[in-house]
Scaffold this motif. Sequence first.
Motif, mmCIF file in Angstrom:
data_model
loop_
_atom_site.group_PDB
_atom_site.id
_atom_site.type_symbol
_atom_site.label_atom_id
_atom_site.label_comp_id
_atom_site.label_asym_id
_atom_site.label_seq_id
_atom_site.Cartn_x
_atom_site.Cartn_y
_atom_site.Cartn_z
ATOM 1 N N LEU A 13 102.739 5.396 66.972
ATOM 2 C CA LEU A 13 102.339 3.992 66.905
ATOM 3 C C LEU A 13 103.097 3.162 67.937
ATOM 4 O O LEU A 13 102.530 2.243 68.545
ATOM 5 C CB LEU A 13 102.600 3.455 65.494
ATOM 6 C CG LEU A 13 101.623 3.927 64.401
ATOM 7 C CD1 LEU A 13 102.105 3.477 63.038
ATOM 8 C CD2 LEU A 13 100.225 3.375 64.665
ATOM 9 N N LYS A 18 101.482 3.606 71.254
ATOM 10 C CA LYS A 18 100.217 2.865 71.355
ATOM 11 C C LYS A 18 100.468 1.373 71.579
ATOM 12 O O LYS A 18 99.811 0.729 72.390
ATOM 13 C CB LYS A 18 99.392 3.072 70.088
ATOM 14 C CG LYS A 18 98.814 4.477 69.941
ATOM 15 C CD LYS A 18 97.958 4.569 68.684
ATOM 16 C CE LYS A 18 97.342 5.967 68.545
ATOM 17 N NZ LYS A 18 96.525 6.080 67.318
ATOM 18 N N LEU A 19 101.424 0.835 70.830
ATOM 19 C CA LEU A 19 101.732 -0.587 70.956
ATOM 20 C C LEU A 19 102.285 -0.898 72.330
ATOM 21 O O LEU A 19 101.947 -1.928 72.939
ATOM 22 C CB LEU A 19 102.730 -0.987 69.873
ATOM 23 C CG LEU A 19 103.123 -2.467 69.839
ATOM 24 C CD1 LEU A 19 101.895 -3.341 69.637
ATOM 25 C CD2 LEU A 19 104.145 -2.730 68.741
ATOM 26 N N HIS A 71 99.086 -2.724 64.283
ATOM 27 C CA HIS A 71 100.146 -1.808 64.718
ATOM 28 C C HIS A 71 101.521 -2.269 64.241
ATOM 29 O O HIS A 71 102.338 -1.461 63.789
ATOM 30 C CB HIS A 71 100.151 -1.682 66.239
ATOM 31 C CG HIS A 71 99.040 -0.818 66.769
ATOM 32 N ND1 HIS A 71 98.600 0.303 66.112
ATOM 33 C CD2 HIS A 71 98.275 -0.917 67.891
ATOM 34 C CE1 HIS A 71 97.617 0.873 66.793
ATOM 35 N NE2 HIS A 71 97.399 0.147 67.888
#
Length: 259
Positions: free
Chosen positions: A58, A61-62, A111
């Motif tokens: 995560l 991705k952020l 997120h």
Amino acid sequence: MALKAIIDSLDSVEEQYRDLYEEKDGKYVLVVEGIEAHPGAASLKNALDRVRTEKRTLSEKLTAVEGRLDGLPDDFDVDEYERLKGAAEGKEPPKIDERLERQKVELEKKHRTELEKRDARISKLDSTLRKSLVDDGLTKALIDSGVSKEFLSAAKALLKERGAVKLIEEDNEFQVLADDGIDDRMPLTKFVANWVGDEGKHFVAKATGGDAKGGEAKRFTENPFDPKNPNRTKQQELIVQNDTRARQMAEAVGVTPYW
């Protein structure tokens, strides 16, 4: 019959199994040896590793989303961008898709919320795992060193209060070590044995009956100082590794330390 790990009262436990429990925070907890190899502890560690992996994914991705947004100026205007783009292409400005901006905001929020939840879960799992490994490792080391069951809670509380016992994690492996003021990575068994041989000697279970030394000898297995079956090689190894324990084992079988 399966023994429950935590119970409110010993009334439901058969007499022969009651000594296997110790009182803690108003309840009775089953003392378990070798907790590191227990499937429950292994599952707990696997869950912790899995959550950490999810958190890392995560975060990546952020970071990617934030990287795309960082390139835009602070005064970036979506409407003006679409107008200029349409004029350059000789077309009428297309209708702005408001969902684009809304989806971007929702994605960032999602997120961040998931990361916060996983941080909280990791903290809880980590705390539970550390408490379990330290507590049970310390219990086993104290019992192996001959500390009486009635003094186990007091002995553990004393050592924990000093902050001498700690859990070290290296390469996803956990070790329960101790700090004696000189060696901050001393094996827990050696630390407890040294403590029992000195300051903690009053916590050691006393032998009863006519054969006091024989009762004390039962604390040790394969005693190299046993006059019936002496082992000079192991005697020397033990003296070098743990002098205090070597003296205890010698005295337990009626042998006066010769070193």
